[in-house]
Design a protein around this motif. Structure first.
Motif, PDB file in Angstrom:
ATOM      1  N   ARG A 137     -11.187  -4.125 -99.163  1.00 38.12           N
ATOM      2  CA  ARG A 137     -10.666  -4.930 -97.481  1.00 38.12           C
ATOM      3  C   ARG A 137      -9.505  -5.628 -97.639  1.00 38.12           C
ATOM      4  NH1 ARG A 137     -16.010  -3.224 -96.336  1.00 38.12           N
ATOM      5  NH2 ARG A 137     -16.487  -5.220 -96.261  1.00 38.12           N
ATOM      6  N   ARG A 141      -6.299  -6.590 -96.880  1.00 39.17           N
ATOM      7  CA  ARG A 141      -5.594  -7.335 -96.274  1.00 39.17           C
ATOM      8  C   ARG A 141      -4.526  -7.987 -96.631  1.00 39.17           C
ATOM      9  NH1 ARG A 141      -9.313 -11.671 -92.093  1.00 39.17           N
ATOM     10  NH2 ARG A 141      -7.483 -12.494 -91.529  1.00 39.17           N
ATOM     11  N   GLU A 145      -0.560  -8.036 -95.170  1.00 40.98           N
ATOM     12  CA  GLU A 145      -0.334  -9.640 -94.717  1.00 40.98           C
ATOM     13  C   GLU A 145       1.097  -9.436 -95.344  1.00 40.98           C
ATOM     14  OE1 GLU A 145      -3.343 -12.111 -95.020  1.00 40.98           O
ATOM     15  OE2 GLU A 145      -4.274 -11.897 -92.866  1.00 40.98           O
TER      16      GLU A 145
END
Length: 152
Positions: A137, A141, A145
Motif C-alpha cells: 500500500r 501510494r 503520487e
C-alpha cells in the motif's frame, strides 16, 4: 536505444507495457466497484459523494463554490451543473455571497453523507486495501503520487 525512441507514439506497446496496461485496467475496475457498491447500497453517486465529502471535510459543511471547484478538480461549469442537480434533490443549498457563491450541506445532504461514508470505507477496504500488504500500500501510494500532477 534511448528512452524517448523506445516510447515513440507510432510504436506498439511492448509485452511488458501491455501487461502493465491490462493490470491498470483491472485495478480501474476495482475502483469502479467501490463506486458501484456505494451507489447500490446508498443511492449516493460517486460525484455526489465527492462533493458531500469535500463540503464536510474542508469546510465543515460550507464552502465557496470556487474553492469547491478546486477541491474536486472540476471545471466550474461542471460543478455548477452538478450542484444544481444536487440542490434540486435537496442535498445542498447555494446562496449568493459577497464576491461568490456559498455552497452548504442540507440536513438531507448530511444524512446522505452519514449513510454513504461507512459503505464507502468498507468498499475501499474490501476492493483496494485488503488485497495489499501494508508495504505494498505504501509503495502503491508513492507510485500514484508520482503519477498525479502537483496540486491535484
Amino acid at each position: 536505444m534511448d528512452r524517448l525512441t523506445d516510447m515513440s507514439p507510432g510504436k506498439p506497446l511492448t509485452e511488458d507495457e501491455a501487461a502493465l496496461w491490462d493490470a491498470w485496467q483491472a485495478a480501474s475496475d476495482a475502483l469502479a466497484q467501490v463506486n458501484t457498491d456505494v451507489t447500490r447500497e446508498t443511492g449516493v453517486s460517486e460525484p455526489d459523494l465527492l462533493v458531500l465529502m469535500r463540503l464536510h471535510d474542508l469546510g465543515g459543511g460550507r464552502l465557496r463554490q470556487s474553492r469547491l471547484a478546486t477541491a474536486t478538480g472540476w471545471h466550474r461549469s461542471r460543478l455548477s451543473h452538478h450542484l444544481r442537480r444536487m440542490q434540486e434533490r435537496g442535498l445542498v443549498d447555494r446562496a449568493e455571497a459577497s464576491g461568490g457563491v456559498d455552497v452548504s450541506l442540507t440536513t438531507m445532504g448530511r444524512a446522505a453523507l452519514l449513510r454513504a461514508r461507512p459503505v464507502h470505507a468498507a468498499a475501499v477496504r474490501r476492493h483496494l486495501v485488503a488485497p495489499l500488504s501494508a508495504r505494498d500500500r505504501q509503495r502503491l501510494r508513492a507510485i500514484l503520487e508520482r503519477l498525479t500532477p502537483p496540486g491535484s
